[in-house]
Design a protein around this motif. Structure first.
Motif, PDB file in Angstrom:
ATOM      1  N   VAL A   1       0.652  -1.312   0.131  1.00  0.00           N
ATOM      2  CA  VAL A   1      -0.270   0.174   0.564  1.00  0.00           C
ATOM      3  C   VAL A   1       1.466   1.140  -0.329  1.00  0.00           C
ATOM      4  O   VAL A   1       1.475   1.164   1.030  1.00  0.00           O
ATOM      5  CB  VAL A   1      -0.965  -0.056   0.971  1.00  0.00           C
ATOM      6  CG1 VAL A   1      -1.577   1.423   1.222  1.00  0.00           C
ATOM      7  CG2 VAL A   1      -1.435  -1.325   1.474  1.00  0.00           C
ATOM      8  N   ILE A   2       0.729   1.589  -1.367  1.00  0.00           N
ATOM      9  CA  ILE A   2       1.534   2.710  -1.334  1.00  0.00           C
ATOM     10  C   ILE A   2       1.489   4.418  -1.125  1.00  0.00           C
ATOM     11  O   ILE A   2       0.035   4.885  -1.746  1.00  0.00           O
ATOM     12  CB  ILE A   2       2.323   2.993  -2.183  1.00  0.00           C
ATOM     13  CG1 ILE A   2       3.080   1.612  -2.947  1.00  0.00           C
ATOM     14  CG2 ILE A   2       3.208   3.864  -3.240  1.00  0.00           C
ATOM     15  CD1 ILE A   2       3.750   1.377  -4.315  1.00  0.00           C
ATOM     16  N   GLN A   3       1.646   5.603  -0.096  1.00  0.00           N
ATOM     17  CA  GLN A   3       1.402   6.639  -0.001  1.00  0.00           C
ATOM     18  C   GLN A   3       2.154   7.366  -0.600  1.00  0.00           C
ATOM     19  O   GLN A   3       3.124   7.515  -0.620  1.00  0.00           O
ATOM     20  CB  GLN A   3       0.221   6.661   1.391  1.00  0.00           C
ATOM     21  CG  GLN A   3      -0.420   6.273   1.647  1.00  0.00           C
ATOM     22  CD  GLN A   3      -0.898   6.735   3.043  1.00  0.00           C
ATOM     23  OE1 GLN A   3      -1.022   5.971   4.358  1.00  0.00           O
ATOM     24  NE2 GLN A   3      -1.686   8.023   3.222  1.00  0.00           N
ATOM     25  N   ASN A   4       2.130   8.834  -1.506  1.00  0.00           N
ATOM     26  CA  ASN A   4       1.903  10.092  -1.870  1.00  0.00           C
ATOM     27  C   ASN A   4       0.943  11.561  -1.425  1.00  0.00           C
ATOM     28  O   ASN A   4       0.198  10.829  -1.664  1.00  0.00           O
ATOM     29  CB  ASN A   4       2.538   9.293  -2.953  1.00  0.00           C
ATOM     30  CG  ASN A   4       3.292   8.472  -3.608  1.00  0.00           C
ATOM     31  OD1 ASN A   4       4.551   8.345  -2.882  1.00  0.00           O
ATOM     32  ND2 ASN A   4       3.497   7.846  -4.778  1.00  0.00           N
ATOM     33  N   PRO A   5       2.706  11.953  -1.691  1.00  0.00           N
ATOM     34  CA  PRO A   5       3.529  11.901  -0.703  1.00  0.00           C
ATOM     35  C   PRO A   5       3.394  11.741   0.669  1.00  0.00           C
ATOM     36  O   PRO A   5       2.534  11.198   1.244  1.00  0.00           O
ATOM     37  CB  PRO A   5       4.092  13.629  -0.553  1.00  0.00           C
ATOM     38  CG  PRO A   5       2.593  14.526  -0.940  1.00  0.00           C
ATOM     39  CD  PRO A   5       1.432  13.605  -0.763  1.00  0.00           C
ATOM     40  N   ARG A   6       5.136  11.307   1.033  1.00  0.00           N
ATOM     41  CA  ARG A   6       5.151  11.083   2.494  1.00  0.00           C
ATOM     42  C   ARG A   6       4.744  12.597   2.946  1.00  0.00           C
ATOM     43  O   ARG A   6       4.428  12.238   4.674  1.00  0.00           O
ATOM     44  CB  ARG A   6       6.446  11.042   2.555  1.00  0.00           C
ATOM     45  CG  ARG A   6       6.750  10.554   4.231  1.00  0.00           C
ATOM     46  CD  ARG A   6       6.183   9.206   4.256  1.00  0.00           C
ATOM     47  NE  ARG A   6       6.732   8.800   5.794  1.00  0.00           N
ATOM     48  CZ  ARG A   6       5.775   9.497   6.863  1.00  0.00           C
ATOM     49  NH1 ARG A   6       4.932   9.940   6.470  1.00  0.00           N
ATOM     50  NH2 ARG A   6       6.171   9.048   8.336  1.00  0.00           N
ATOM     51  N   TYR A   7       5.466  13.243   2.726  1.00  0.00           N
ATOM     52  CA  TYR A   7       4.826  14.939   3.703  1.00  0.00           C
ATOM     53  C   TYR A   7       4.716  15.971   2.538  1.00  0.00           C
ATOM     54  O   TYR A   7       4.869  15.910   1.517  1.00  0.00           O
ATOM     55  CB  TYR A   7       6.108  15.523   3.987  1.00  0.00           C
ATOM     56  CG  TYR A   7       7.082  14.793   5.313  1.00  0.00           C
ATOM     57  CD1 TYR A   7       8.277  13.614   4.752  1.00  0.00           C
ATOM     58  CD2 TYR A   7       6.580  14.582   6.004  1.00  0.00           C
ATOM     59  CE1 TYR A   7       8.508  12.375   5.737  1.00  0.00           C
ATOM     60  CE2 TYR A   7       7.070  13.834   7.461  1.00  0.00           C
ATOM     61  CZ  TYR A   7       8.827  12.885   7.310  1.00  0.00           C
ATOM     62  OH  TYR A   7       9.035  11.669   7.849  1.00  0.00           O
ATOM     63  N   GLN A   8       3.179  16.635   3.118  1.00  0.00           N
ATOM     64  CA  GLN A   8       2.364  17.658   2.050  1.00  0.00           C
ATOM     65  C   GLN A   8       2.296  18.324   2.328  1.00  0.00           C
ATOM     66  O   GLN A   8       1.869  18.829   3.892  1.00  0.00           O
ATOM     67  CB  GLN A   8       1.289  16.752   2.008  1.00  0.00           C
ATOM     68  CG  GLN A   8       0.137  18.259   1.194  1.00  0.00           C
ATOM     69  CD  GLN A   8       0.857  18.246  -0.580  1.00  0.00           C
ATOM     70  OE1 GLN A   8       1.258  17.363  -1.151  1.00  0.00           O
ATOM     71  NE2 GLN A   8       1.239  19.328  -1.001  1.00  0.00           N
ATOM     72  N   VAL A   9       2.792  19.908   2.616  1.00  0.00           N
ATOM     73  CA  VAL A   9       2.305  21.446   3.352  1.00  0.00           C
ATOM     74  C   VAL A   9       1.693  21.887   2.100  1.00  0.00           C
ATOM     75  O   VAL A   9       1.705  21.925   0.996  1.00  0.00           O
ATOM     76  CB  VAL A   9       3.367  21.803   3.192  1.00  0.00           C
ATOM     77  CG1 VAL A   9       3.737  23.555   3.799  1.00  0.00           C
ATOM     78  CG2 VAL A   9       4.608  21.228   4.278  1.00  0.00           C
ATOM     79  N   THR A  10       0.634  22.138   2.776  1.00  0.00           N
ATOM     80  CA  THR A  10      -0.202  23.140   2.116  1.00  0.00           C
ATOM     81  C   THR A  10      -0.254  24.437   2.519  1.00  0.00           C
ATOM     82  O   THR A  10      -0.436  24.297   3.713  1.00  0.00           O
ATOM     83  CB  THR A  10      -1.840  22.472   2.024  1.00  0.00           C
ATOM     84  OG1 THR A  10      -2.278  22.957   0.551  1.00  0.00           O
ATOM     85  CG2 THR A  10      -2.753  22.383   2.887  1.00  0.00           C
ATOM     86  N   GLN A  11      -0.919  25.432   2.059  1.00  0.00           N
ATOM     87  CA  GLN A  11      -1.802  26.425   2.424  1.00  0.00           C
ATOM     88  C   GLN A  11      -2.617  26.420   3.116  1.00  0.00           C
ATOM     89  O   GLN A  11      -3.533  25.586   2.701  1.00  0.00           O
ATOM     90  CB  GLN A  11      -1.316  27.324   1.857  1.00  0.00           C
ATOM     91  CG  GLN A  11      -0.342  27.933   1.428  1.00  0.00           C
ATOM     92  CD  GLN A  11      -0.288  29.360   0.315  1.00  0.00           C
ATOM     93  OE1 GLN A  11      -0.863  29.247  -0.755  1.00  0.00           O
ATOM     94  NE2 GLN A  11       0.910  30.233   0.273  1.00  0.00           N
ATOM     95  N   PHE A  12      -3.501  26.763   4.299  1.00  0.00           N
ATOM     96  CA  PHE A  12      -4.708  27.370   4.485  1.00  0.00           C
ATOM     97  C   PHE A  12      -5.865  27.216   3.625  1.00  0.00           C
ATOM     98  O   PHE A  12      -5.643  28.263   3.066  1.00  0.00           O
ATOM     99  CB  PHE A  12      -5.040  28.937   5.674  1.00  0.00           C
ATOM    100  CG  PHE A  12      -6.068  28.387   6.642  1.00  0.00           C
ATOM    101  CD1 PHE A  12      -7.471  28.988   6.029  1.00  0.00           C
ATOM    102  CD2 PHE A  12      -6.377  28.471   7.018  1.00  0.00           C
ATOM    103  CE1 PHE A  12      -8.371  29.884   6.155  1.00  0.00           C
ATOM    104  CE2 PHE A  12      -7.892  28.146   7.786  1.00  0.00           C
ATOM    105  CZ  PHE A  12      -8.270  29.069   7.542  1.00  0.00           C
ATOM    106  N   GLY A  13      -6.751  27.018   3.236  1.00  0.00           N
ATOM    107  CA  GLY A  13      -7.610  27.203   2.235  1.00  0.00           C
ATOM    108  C   GLY A  13      -7.598  26.239   0.936  1.00  0.00           C
ATOM    109  O   GLY A  13      -8.344  26.602  -0.316  1.00  0.00           O
ATOM    110  N   LYS A  14      -6.232  26.621   0.720  1.00  0.00           N
ATOM    111  CA  LYS A  14      -5.772  25.452  -0.719  1.00  0.00           C
ATOM    112  C   LYS A  14      -6.094  24.096  -0.460  1.00  0.00           C
ATOM    113  O   LYS A  14      -5.435  23.158  -0.695  1.00  0.00           O
ATOM    114  CB  LYS A  14      -4.487  26.148  -1.265  1.00  0.00           C
ATOM    115  CG  LYS A  14      -3.931  25.504  -2.615  1.00  0.00           C
ATOM    116  CD  LYS A  14      -2.428  25.925  -2.508  1.00  0.00           C
ATOM    117  CE  LYS A  14      -1.661  25.314  -3.784  1.00  0.00           C
ATOM    118  NZ  LYS A  14      -0.688  25.411  -3.969  1.00  0.00           N
ATOM    119  N   PRO A  15      -6.661  23.551  -1.869  1.00  0.00           N
ATOM    120  CA  PRO A  15      -6.993  22.235  -2.054  1.00  0.00           C
ATOM    121  C   PRO A  15      -6.148  21.250  -1.480  1.00  0.00           C
ATOM    122  O   PRO A  15      -5.231  21.845  -2.503  1.00  0.00           O
ATOM    123  CB  PRO A  15      -8.202  22.837  -3.238  1.00  0.00           C
ATOM    124  CG  PRO A  15      -8.301  23.613  -2.990  1.00  0.00           C
ATOM    125  CD  PRO A  15      -6.746  24.892  -2.870  1.00  0.00           C
TER     126      PRO A  15
END
Lengths: 112, 111
Positions: free
Chosen positions: A4-18
């Protein structure tokens, strides 16, 4: 190895950005799950697919959506991430009738 | 609503000592799972218990299930530092197939 593979391992997003998190599996399992795990808490089931049938937990916010275009892939869409959505998101699979879950390595989501 | 309660939630124990973690649940189920989680990592399956009276052992860990009492135990024998982690029990109700997790037991094994 089947996985079972998940990508990405780390994700940074901005408040409100899908943001979209992805999960793929080579186990050919019927059931795919998305769990949210906040720091020092238990994993919380958001929803799962049994084949193409989508099952949403009653307390999963509308902000969270999921897609399963085929057996192998499942996506978690967060339409407008808030600071409270920062967490580890775990994808898991199981074969129908056998509830042993196989977990991916998770995606750690940060919301700035 | 299914409730899965673990205790203790935090456990600090010395090496070579024995201890038991308890998992109680509130609904009819004969399917219970134990997972281990290291910090920042995913969940690793330890034991799958699928019937009343089931007992599984792996190294220094032994898990059991009493479906009538709605109780599972995870027994640690002669603890070593490598066992330090968070341990979760999870239950599948007989009426469904999704895992419901306990809050986890954070175990620290010290010299």
């Amino acid at each position: 190895d089947a996985m079972v593979i998940q990508n990405p391992r780390y994700q940074v997003t901005q408040f409100g950005k899908p943001v979209t998190l992805s999960c793929s599996q080579t186990l050919n399992h019927n059931v795919m799950y998305w769990y949210q795990q906040k720091s020092s808490q238990a994993p919380k089931l958001l929803f799962h697919y049994y084949d193409k049938d989508f099952n949403n937990e009653a307390d999963t916010p509308d902000n969270f959506q999921s897609r399963r275009p085929n057996t192998s892939f499942c996506f978690l869409d967060i339409r407008s991430p808030g600071l409270g959505d920062a967490a580890m998101y775990l994808c898991a699979t199981s074969r129908a009738g056998n509830e042993k879950l196989f977990f991916g390595s998770g995606t750690q989501l940060s919301v700035l | 609503e299914l409730k899965v309660e673990q205790n203790p939630l935090f456990l600090s124990m010395q090496e070579e000592k024995n201890y038991t973690i308890y998992c109680n649940y509130s609904t009819t189920s004969d399917r219970l799972y134990w997972y281990r989680q290291d910090p920042g990592k995913s969940l690793e399956s330890l034991f799958v218990l699928l019937s009343n009276g089931a007992v599984k052992q792996e190294g220094r860990l032994m898990a059991s299930l009493d479906t009538k009492a709605r109780l599972s135990t995870l027994h640690i024998t002669a603890a070593v530092h490598d066992l330090s982690a968070t341990y979760f029990c999870a239950v599948v109700p007989n009426s469904g197939y999704a895992l419901n997790f306990g809050k986890g037991t954070s175990l620290l094994v010290t010299p």
